[in-house]
Design a protein around this motif. Structure first.
Motif, PDB file in Angstrom:
ATOM      1  N   ALA A   2       0.793  -1.225   0.000  1.00  7.17           N
ATOM      2  CA  ALA A   2       0.000   0.000   0.000  1.00  7.17           C
ATOM      3  C   ALA A   2       0.832   1.286   0.000  1.00  7.17           C
ATOM      4  N   ASN A   3       1.953   1.288   0.694  1.00  6.28           N
ATOM      5  CA  ASN A   3       2.576   2.586   0.967  1.00  6.28           C
ATOM      6  C   ASN A   3       3.883   2.894   0.251  1.00  6.28           C
ATOM      7  N   ARG A   4       4.240   2.195  -0.802  1.00  8.80           N
ATOM      8  CA  ARG A   4       5.454   2.614  -1.507  1.00  8.80           C
ATOM      9  C   ARG A   4       5.350   4.106  -1.798  1.00  8.80           C
ATOM     10  N   SER A   5       6.440   4.824  -1.578  1.00  8.82           N
ATOM     11  CA  SER A   5       6.522   6.264  -1.824  1.00  8.82           C
ATOM     12  C   SER A   5       5.463   7.111  -1.113  1.00  8.82           C
ATOM     13  N   ASN A  47       4.003  10.236  24.780  1.00  9.96           N
ATOM     14  CA  ASN A  47       2.762  10.979  24.633  1.00  9.96           C
ATOM     15  C   ASN A  47       1.937  10.441  23.448  1.00  9.96           C
ATOM     16  N   ALA A  48       0.611  10.420  23.617  1.00  7.80           N
ATOM     17  CA  ALA A  48      -0.250   9.770  22.638  1.00  7.80           C
ATOM     18  C   ALA A  48      -0.223  10.431  21.256  1.00  7.80           C
ATOM     19  N   ALA A  49      -0.061  11.753  21.239  1.00  7.29           N
ATOM     20  CA  ALA A  49      -0.041  12.450  19.950  1.00  7.29           C
ATOM     21  C   ALA A  49       1.169  11.986  19.135  1.00  7.29           C
ATOM     22  N   LYS A  50       2.262  11.734  19.828  1.00  8.70           N
ATOM     23  CA  LYS A  50       3.475  11.282  19.155  1.00  8.70           C
ATOM     24  C   LYS A  50       3.247   9.902  18.538  1.00  8.70           C
ATOM     25  N   VAL A  51       2.584   9.060  19.294  1.00  6.85           N
ATOM     26  CA  VAL A  51       2.278   7.725  18.784  1.00  6.85           C
ATOM     27  C   VAL A  51       1.449   7.830  17.511  1.00  6.85           C
ATOM     28  N   ARG A  52       0.431   8.666  17.553  1.00  9.54           N
ATOM     29  CA  ARG A  52      -0.427   8.768  16.374  1.00  9.54           C
ATOM     30  C   ARG A  52       0.331   9.305  15.177  1.00  9.54           C
ATOM     31  N   LYS A  53       1.142  10.341  15.400  1.00  6.27           N
ATOM     32  CA  LYS A  53       1.905  10.897  14.288  1.00  6.27           C
ATOM     33  C   LYS A  53       2.870   9.852  13.733  1.00  6.27           C
ATOM     34  N   ASP A  54       3.551   9.154  14.623  1.00  5.76           N
ATOM     35  CA  ASP A  54       4.488   8.126  14.170  1.00  5.76           C
ATOM     36  C   ASP A  54       3.784   7.070  13.327  1.00  5.76           C
ATOM     37  N   LEU A  55       2.673   6.571  13.846  1.00 11.76           N
ATOM     38  CA  LEU A  55       1.976   5.497  13.145  1.00 11.76           C
ATOM     39  C   LEU A  55       1.379   5.982  11.834  1.00 11.76           C
ATOM     40  N   SER A  56       1.057   7.273  11.781  1.00 10.83           N
ATOM     41  CA  SER A  56       0.448   7.775  10.553  1.00 10.83           C
ATOM     42  C   SER A  56       1.450   7.802   9.393  1.00 10.83           C
ATOM     43  N   LEU A  58       3.187   5.348   8.616  1.00 11.46           N
ATOM     44  CA  LEU A  58       3.093   4.030   7.979  1.00 11.46           C
ATOM     45  C   LEU A  58       1.891   3.958   7.043  1.00 11.46           C
ATOM     46  N   GLY A  59       0.942   4.846   7.272  1.00 14.63           N
ATOM     47  CA  GLY A  59      -0.300   4.828   6.513  1.00 14.63           C
ATOM     48  C   GLY A  59      -1.446   4.989   7.490  1.00 14.63           C
ATOM     49  N   SER A  60      -2.647   5.209   6.982  1.00 10.14           N
ATOM     50  CA  SER A  60      -3.793   5.416   7.873  1.00 10.14           C
ATOM     51  C   SER A  60      -4.416   4.077   8.219  1.00 10.14           C
ATOM     52  N   TYR A  61      -3.789   3.415   9.195  1.00  4.69           N
ATOM     53  CA  TYR A  61      -4.214   2.059   9.480  1.00  4.69           C
ATOM     54  C   TYR A  61      -5.047   1.959  10.749  1.00  4.69           C
ATOM     55  N   GLY A  62      -5.397   3.092  11.347  1.00  8.33           N
ATOM     56  CA  GLY A  62      -6.254   3.054  12.530  1.00  8.33           C
ATOM     57  C   GLY A  62      -7.714   3.257  12.134  1.00  8.33           C
ATOM     58  N   THR A  63      -8.594   3.023  13.059  1.00  8.18           N
ATOM     59  CA  THR A  63     -10.013   3.284  12.823  1.00  8.18           C
ATOM     60  C   THR A  63     -10.497   4.299  13.844  1.00  8.18           C
ATOM     61  N   ARG A  64     -10.981   5.423  13.376  1.00  9.17           N
ATOM     62  CA  ARG A  64     -11.416   6.479  14.288  1.00  9.17           C
ATOM     63  C   ARG A  64     -12.539   5.992  15.201  1.00  9.17           C
ATOM     64  N   PHE A  75       2.466  -6.229  11.424  1.00  6.50           N
ATOM     65  CA  PHE A  75       2.862  -6.547  10.061  1.00  6.50           C
ATOM     66  C   PHE A  75       3.438  -5.328   9.348  1.00  6.50           C
ATOM     67  N   GLN A  76       2.781  -4.188   9.483  1.00  7.07           N
ATOM     68  CA  GLN A  76       3.246  -2.973   8.807  1.00  7.07           C
ATOM     69  C   GLN A  76       4.594  -2.499   9.324  1.00  7.07           C
TER      70      GLN A  76
END
Lengths: 227, 227
Positions: A2-5, A47-56, A58-64, A75-76
């Motif tokens: 999904a996330n090349r480039s 801090n939670a905001a850092k976690v979200r930014k970091d994970l984002s 990789l791609g938008s793999y969370g569910t609001r 896996f990602q």
DNA sequence: GATTGTGAAACCATTCACAGCC
DNA sequence: GGCTGTGAATGGTTTCACAATC
């Protein structure tokens, strides 16, 4: 796939990916399937905001409204770190440190099989450490070529580190993890990471000293991840 | 004495002080008395302006047109790091890693004498490792009080890390260096540093993977210092 | 002429705060 | 209502560039 480039991952984020991976694997082992950024943050001491930014990155793999699916994130992250396949490594130096690295299991388990352990000391060559036979350092080129080794680990005393690094590189390794207290220099294109165990102690005693003098008691210093 | 209440040293600078110290000690051993920021930068694989800014936090100890006096800088950095006196440490865990930390000498030499090595495994208690007798973990409180130990080193498997940290803290330690792959949580006022050996490998394989895909060849990644 | 020490500029990382989505 | 994803604000770090000093 999904996330090349995608946009380039920040260096600081990369240095935290191993931590996230460790936390997620821990969760998986306890049978947890979903997790929030808040929970990850708490487990990692950040801090939670850092976690979200970091994970984002990789791609938008969370569910609001819900959170992240643990196994999918694992896996990602593994894919991003390049450990969706194995990276055979060679350790040079069969002393205490070399043995500790093998024994700790953190290496061999999960993606970094130790396919060779060599030393320059003839007396050690041929002995068994765990299930590994200690080879002679002259065997490096053959070993590295036959097992397609890209990463070499230097676990020798400082005096020998540069020599060992040179031999690893000429044998075809393209990355080096150096545990000797002396940094090694390498040609362009070769990546080195320097780990100095005593350096961590020094930083600790710095904080210890200043805790007493500057901030007497209730201060929470962030846990830090090496590198 | 000169610099009490100088401007606060940046965290990034602190993390490099051990590196400067290592470089300066190396220079001293080769009989070099004076050095420029340029030379230090080269030896550390970083940029000279950074070296100057870092050193200027300690005070204006250089001479324009000339450079720095090695021995004086060593003294200043040691004082800043809190190693103008000794910091006795206790190691918990007499396995491979504990032994490697003792054997490597980087700890005991220079300011961090290992005054105790304890384990929970009765079979190991009483045996000798180097010149140290392995004690039982129950001896921690007495040991820490009598030898005025501020720093404890956790070198046990992940499962035991939190328990060991708790016992160290209740025995009076105020800083912890944790080599277990699982971070421990501690009350406010206690400093922890987490060292994960496998994490360094993961970062290395990340770069290795992307070297191939993104930047084909001539790229120099900065050497990195742990922490 | 050489080299430090340091403001100012550029860059990178963290945190805030809230719209967007489930 | 709860939680993610992310622009915008803030804070920290690195690099530049040059005056100050030997």
């Amino acid at each position: 796939m999904a996330n090349r480039s995608r946009r380039k991952i920040a260096e600081a984020t990369i240095s935290r990916l191993p931590m996230y991976l460790r936390i997620l694997l821990e969760l998986t082992e306890s049978g947890v399937a979903g997790v929030s950024s808040e929970k990850i943050a708490e487990m990692g001491g950040i801090n939670a905001a850092k976690v979200r930014k970091d994970l984002s990155y990789l791609g938008s793999y969370g569910t609001r409204g819900v959170g992240y699916e643990v196994s999918f994130l694992i896996f990602q992250i593994q894919r991003e770190l390049g450990i969706d396949h194995e990276w055979p490594v060679v350790i040079v130096g069969a002393g205490n440190l070399g043995q500790a690295l093998i024994g700790s299991g953190g290496f061999g388990r999960r993606s970094y099989p130790i396919v060779g352990l060599v030393d320059i000391d003839e007396a050690k060559v041929g002995s068994l450490i765990g299930s590994l036979r200690v080879g002679h350092i002259d065997e490096l080129p053959a070993l590295i070529a036959s097992r397609k080794v890209a990463i070499g680990v230097v676990a020798v005393p400082g005096e020998a580190a540069q020599m060992v690094a040179d031999r690893l590189i000429s044998a075809g390794v393209t990355s080096i993890l150096n545990f000797a207290p002396i940094p090694v220099s390498v040609p362009a294109g070769i990546t080195v990471r320097q780990v100095d165990l005593a350096c961590e102690l020094q930083i600790l005693s710095f904080h210890e000293q200043h805790k007493k003098k500057v901030v007497p008691w209730p201060q929470v210093l962030p846990k830090s991840v090496s590198a």
